[in-house]
Design a protein around this motif. Structure first.
Motif, short mmCIF file in Angstrom:
data_model
loop_
_atom_site.label_atom_id
_atom_site.label_comp_id
_atom_site.label_asym_id
_atom_site.label_seq_id
_atom_site.Cartn_x
_atom_site.Cartn_y
_atom_site.Cartn_z
N ALA A 17 28.66 45.39 34.02
CA ALA A 17 29.22 44.17 34.62
C ALA A 17 28.79 44.02 36.07
O ALA A 17 28.45 42.91 36.52
CB ALA A 17 30.75 44.21 34.52
N LEU A 18 28.78 45.13 36.82
CA LEU A 18 28.32 45.08 38.22
C LEU A 18 26.85 44.70 38.29
O LEU A 18 26.44 43.91 39.16
CB LEU A 18 28.55 46.44 38.87
CG LEU A 18 28.19 46.56 40.36
CD1 LEU A 18 29.03 45.62 41.19
CD2 LEU A 18 28.37 48.00 40.82
N THR A 34 37.27 43.42 43.63
CA THR A 34 35.90 43.46 44.15
C THR A 34 35.54 42.16 44.85
O THR A 34 34.98 42.17 45.96
CB THR A 34 34.92 43.73 43.00
OG1 THR A 34 35.26 44.96 42.35
CG2 THR A 34 33.49 43.82 43.52
N THR A 35 35.84 41.05 44.22
CA THR A 35 35.53 39.74 44.81
C THR A 35 36.29 39.52 46.10
O THR A 35 35.74 39.01 47.09
CB THR A 35 35.85 38.63 43.80
OG1 THR A 35 35.17 38.88 42.57
CG2 THR A 35 35.43 37.28 44.34
N ILE A 82 26.61 41.00 37.76
CA ILE A 82 27.06 40.23 38.94
C ILE A 82 25.97 40.19 40.00
O ILE A 82 25.64 39.12 40.55
CB ILE A 82 28.35 40.85 39.50
CG1 ILE A 82 29.50 40.64 38.52
CG2 ILE A 82 28.69 40.24 40.86
CD1 ILE A 82 30.76 41.37 38.91
N LEU A 125 31.67 49.03 33.19
CA LEU A 125 31.84 48.53 34.55
C LEU A 125 30.51 48.40 35.26
O LEU A 125 30.25 47.42 35.98
CB LEU A 125 32.78 49.45 35.33
CG LEU A 125 34.24 49.48 34.92
CD1 LEU A 125 34.99 50.57 35.68
CD2 LEU A 125 34.90 48.13 35.18
N PHE A 152 39.43 44.16 32.64
CA PHE A 152 38.45 44.11 33.72
C PHE A 152 38.86 43.17 34.85
O PHE A 152 38.37 43.29 35.97
CB PHE A 152 37.10 43.69 33.13
CG PHE A 152 36.00 43.50 34.12
CD1 PHE A 152 35.53 44.56 34.87
CD2 PHE A 152 35.42 42.25 34.31
CE1 PHE A 152 34.51 44.39 35.79
CE2 PHE A 152 34.40 42.06 35.22
CZ PHE A 152 33.95 43.15 35.96
N LEU A 189 37.74 43.13 38.87
CA LEU A 189 36.84 42.07 39.32
C LEU A 189 37.45 41.29 40.48
O LEU A 189 36.76 40.98 41.46
CB LEU A 189 36.53 41.13 38.16
CG LEU A 189 35.67 39.91 38.47
CD1 LEU A 189 34.30 40.34 38.97
CD2 LEU A 189 35.54 39.01 37.26
N THR A 195 38.06 48.33 43.46
CA THR A 195 36.80 47.66 43.15
C THR A 195 36.11 48.35 41.98
O THR A 195 36.53 49.41 41.51
CB THR A 195 35.85 47.67 44.37
OG1 THR A 195 35.56 49.03 44.72
CG2 THR A 195 36.48 46.96 45.54
N ILE A 196 35.03 47.73 41.52
CA ILE A 196 34.30 48.26 40.37
C ILE A 196 33.71 49.62 40.69
O ILE A 196 33.81 50.57 39.89
CB ILE A 196 33.19 47.27 39.96
CG1 ILE A 196 33.81 45.94 39.51
CG2 ILE A 196 32.33 47.86 38.84
CD1 ILE A 196 32.79 44.87 39.19
#
Length: 458
Positions: A434-435, A233-234, A438, A431, A226, A230, A405-406
């Motif tokens: 996890a999104l 995406t960040t 976040i 995923l 992952f 991640l 990205t996710i």
């Protein structure tokens, strides 16, 4: 009778019921308004709501049952030797294909043709039952609603109670939808973690979600790390906020504190036009114009660059998010009481000192919420990333390299011919979970900031 025709019929009956209840109440009123507990239009609304709501509930319940009851009846009636080793859902899908003559279904047995015809007949029968039942219920409820109408009937209170329950039901739908989404993500993520170790997922450094479609197939061992997704995406979200945050905030400060009325009335709608542009247009702009410029700029600096890069996607995404930050910040800064500004001016503070030391601290909770909302918008964007940043899950901090990205990976793994219960497909739910975590942490952070710095200005 189709459900659509029944719906139109129920709506027409409800309008007729409103007019009938209104006319009935007007006759009772007879020029004496104070003799009636409620105004005549409340009586009309009472009749219309009584005719509309039960019929709509019956229609929705009937359509929900129709989606599986005819199939269940037909499939259950098939011989056991025919159903041996077959899934009921696949058999029902085949029968529908035979009934609709789709996809060139071959080798149709007489048994299957008879079952398909019966399925069509049951489906039509269900339509008639649902449609006629809704109309009958609407008429009966209209007769029931007309009975209590008199001068003492509290139609206003009854109507307001109905609307209260409608609001409660709408709130419950929103809450139950959220709960359903969360439980779906959790259950399917647990299925994924039963196949892939959570340690490998959360701490793995390689994302290559490819699994074998057929047993014994070689060269299809997937990796579900992952971390690269991640980081991508960040990285893109931070680049987007570096563009949207300062520009949106400074434009809001100018609009509220400095801009004349004519400039504000013209510039604010122009900025908000950016929010109405489809994201695919931004993606095309990023892929055809911004990405080549970013690549050439990186190569001129001697930095390894790709035709698809996080910098191109983040910059264009930041432009797209500017209206969100600007509009929300504008509303927050405008809501700061004017007496705070006047008090600062009376103490000798300049306009700049007033903005920095009075207005912005007072608006801090709202500004944090605006930034968090814009960040969530950046994290959830897909199309711009697909077109400008690519699909490669590269673990890199170089903004001139391609990343993903996710949301892009969720879209990618859910397309194709992969079985639904494969690790590749189920990884989309991990995923998504996890999104969800976040964005939840971002919202909790915003709430903590608001609770800590919120001041009451009475």
């Amino acid at each position: 009778m189709t459900p659509a025709i029944a719906t139109y019929g129920v709506l027409l009956l409800s309008v007729f019921g409103y007019l009938l209840g209104l006319r009935w109440a007007l006759r009772l009123e007879a020029g004496r308004v104070r003799a009636m507990h409620s105004r005549p239009y409340y009586h009309g609304m009472w009749v219309a709501l009584c005719m509309l709501l039960p019929a709509v509930i019956f229609l929705l319940a009937g359509l929900a049952l129709k989606s599986f009851v005819p199939e269940w009846i037909v499939v259950r009636g098939l011989p056991a030797d025919y159903m041996e080793g077959k899934r009921a859902s696949l058999v029902a899908a085949r029968l529908w294909s035979i009934a609709n003559e789709q996809f060139g279904v071959s080798n149709v047995q007489p048994l299957e043709q008879a079952a398909a015809d019966r399925l069509v007949w049951l489906n039509k029968l269900a339509d008639w039952i649902i449609g006629l039942g809704a109309l009958v219920i609407s008429i009966l409820m209209g007769l029931y609603a007309l009975r209590p109408i008199d001068r003492a009937f509290q139609a206003r209170n009854a109507t307001e109670r109905i609307f209260l329950w409608i609001l409660i039901a709408c709130s419950a739908v929103a809450i139950l939808t959220t709960v359903g989404i969360v439980f779906t993500l959790i259950f399917d993520s647990l299925r994924f973690f039963a196949m892939v170790s959570p340690t490998e997922f959360f701490f793995g450094l390689n994302w290559r979600p490819i699994t074998a479609i057929r047993e014994g197939q070689l060269g299809q061992e997937g990796s579900f790390g992952f971390i690269p997704v991640l980081v991508g995406t960040t990285q893109i979200a931070m680049l987007a906020m570096l563009v949207a945050g300062p520009i949106g905030l400074f434009s809001a400060i100018y609009m509220v504190e400095f801009a004349p009325h004519g400039v504000r009335s013209t510039a604010k709608p122009v900025i908000e036009v950016l929010a109405g542009i489809p994201t695919v247009v931004y993606g095309f702009f990023a892929a055809t114009l911004v990405a080549p410029l970013v690549r050439d700029f990186g190569e001129s600096l001697g930095i390894p660059s790709s035709s698809e890069s996080a910098l191109a996607a983040g910059a264009v995404m930041g432009i797209m998010i500017i209206p969100f930050v600007s509009s929300l910040s504008d509303d927050v800064i405008s809501s700061v009481p004017g007496r705070l500004r006047q008090a600062a001016y009376s103490l000798g503070a300049t306009r700049g000192e007033t903005i920095v030391r009075v207005v912005l601290p007072a608006a801090l909770p709202g500004l944090v919420s605006a930034m968090v909302l814009a960040t969530s918008r950046a994290i959830g964007e897909t199309m711009i990333v697909v077109m400008a940043a690519g699909l490669a899950a590269n673990l890199t901090l170089n903004p001139f390299e391609a990343v993903t990205t996710i949301t892009v990976q969720i879209t990618t793994v859910l397309t194709g011919d992969q079985p639904f219960d494969s690790p590749m497909t189920l990884s989309a739910f991990a995923l998504a979970l996890a999104l969800f975590a976040i964005t939840l942490m971002l919202n909790l952070f915003a709430l903590q900031v608001m609770e800590r710095y919120r001041d009451q200005y009475d």
